[in-house]
Design an enzyme around this catalytic site. Structure first.
Site, short mmCIF file in Angstrom:
data_model
loop_
_atom_site.label_atom_id
_atom_site.label_comp_id
_atom_site.label_asym_id
_atom_site.label_seq_id
_atom_site.Cartn_x
_atom_site.Cartn_y
_atom_site.Cartn_z
N GLY A 1 10.43 16.93 10.94
CA GLY A 1 9.68 17.21 9.73
C GLY A 1 9.34 15.95 8.97
N ASP B 1 12.86 26.44 5.46
CA ASP B 1 12.55 25.24 4.68
C ASP B 1 12.47 25.54 3.18
OD1 ASP B 1 12.03 22.70 3.91
OD2 ASP B 1 10.26 22.41 5.16
N ASN C 1 15.01 15.66 10.56
CA ASN C 1 15.00 16.04 11.97
C ASN C 1 15.89 17.26 12.13
OD1 ASN C 1 14.13 13.18 11.95
ND2 ASN C 1 14.15 13.42 14.18
N ASP D 1 6.77 26.06 -0.80
CA ASP D 1 6.14 25.38 0.34
C ASP D 1 5.90 26.37 1.47
OD1 ASP D 1 5.10 23.19 1.74
OD2 ASP D 1 7.02 22.67 2.63
N ILE E 1 14.96 20.15 17.96
CA ILE E 1 14.06 21.28 17.78
C ILE E 1 12.74 20.84 17.18
CG2 ILE E 1 13.67 23.44 16.53
CD1 ILE E 1 16.61 24.03 16.67
N ASN F 1 6.25 27.34 7.80
CA ASN F 1 7.59 27.61 7.30
C ASN F 1 7.96 29.08 7.36
OD1 ASN F 1 8.18 24.93 6.80
ND2 ASN F 1 7.27 24.97 4.76
N ILE G 1 18.13 30.70 14.33
CA ILE G 1 17.22 31.85 14.40
C ILE G 1 16.50 31.81 15.75
CG2 ILE G 1 15.27 33.05 13.35
CD1 ILE G 1 17.76 32.98 11.58
N LYS H 1 20.14 20.30 10.16
CA LYS H 1 18.97 19.64 9.57
C LYS H 1 19.47 18.34 8.97
CE LYS H 1 14.97 20.72 6.68
NZ LYS H 1 14.34 21.77 5.82
#
Length: 235
Positions: A35, A182, A39, A165, A32, A170, A123, A53
């Site tokens: 970051g 995140d 990943n 953040d 997807i 995000n 999501i 994640k």
């Protein structure tokens, strides 16, 4: 390159254990996003999807991660070792998501965490919901989407947390509804740095929405969030 930096033997073993426990179907991972420290993949689980994640063990900036964790009152005794920091980083995001969901914040539901792998709710519909930066609200002159974002910030703050953040990177736009993601940098409002984090979140959000026509006052918004939250009680 992805296999080399993400799927080392240790991580593959963790993925196998999570698959064995039924959190996802092994061999079904689809990328997807990439970051700064992780990943993100989707994976199948029955007729649905979940998100994995995976925090990279060798290429993450664990010193920077340690700096963020060290101001979190929950982890004051954390030792500065690469793997230890990464494991706590993943665990912390899991705990932050648990708290956010428990408070009613629109955020992915955490399903499991194992060392450097976090499993979460998917999501989206057939495809992952896009980031706000890539999918503006349909009526960009309306403040309704912005208001929903701020309402989530208020709910999270009242529950005793600051995202830390928050930005257009995000926040997902899922069928015109914001979903905050995140939470790895989220900290309790008992942290000495929480006011700085909150002001940064507000500034980032307001700066983005101003560009698409929403009129906002950062200082007024800060006072409004604080008035209904826990900062005033912790001072």
């Amino acid at each position: 390159k992805t296999r080399e930096h993400v799927f080392d033997y240790f991580t593959l073993r963790n993925l196998h254990e999570l698959a064995r426990k039924g959190y996802f179907e092994e061999g079904s991972l689809s990328p997807i996003a990439v970051g700064k420290e992780s990943n993100v993949f989707s994976a199948k689980k029955g007729g649905k999807k979940v998100v994995l994640k995976i925090y990279r063990l060798e290429t993450c900036d664990f010193k920077k991660m340690y700096g963020y964790i060290s101001i979190d009152p929950r982890y004051v005794s954390l030792r500065k070792s690469r793997r230890g920091v990464v494991f706590v980083w993943a665990q912390r995001e899991y705990k932050n998501l648990v708290a956010a969901n428990g408070a009613g914040v629109s955020a992915p539901k955490p399903l499991a965490v194992l060392r450097n792998v976090l499993v979460m709710e998917f999501i989206g519909d057939k495809q992952p919901a896009p980031m706000l930066k890539d999918s503006l609200p349909e009526n960009i002159n309306s403040s309704s989407f912005f208001g929903k974002v701020i309402e989530n910030v208020k709910v999270l703050y009242k529950a005793g947390y600051v995202h830390g953040d928050l930005s257009q990177f995000n926040i997902l736009n899922h069928n015109e509804e914001p979903v905050l993601i995140d939470f790895s940098q989220a900290i309790p409002t008992t942290s000495a740095e929480q006011e700085t984090y909150l002001k940064r979140d507000i500034h980032n959000i307001c700066s983005f929405f101003r560009k698409i026509g929403v009129r906002v006052d950062e200082e007024e918004l800060f006072r409004e969030i604080v008035a209904g939250g826990s900062l005033s009680r912790n001072r």
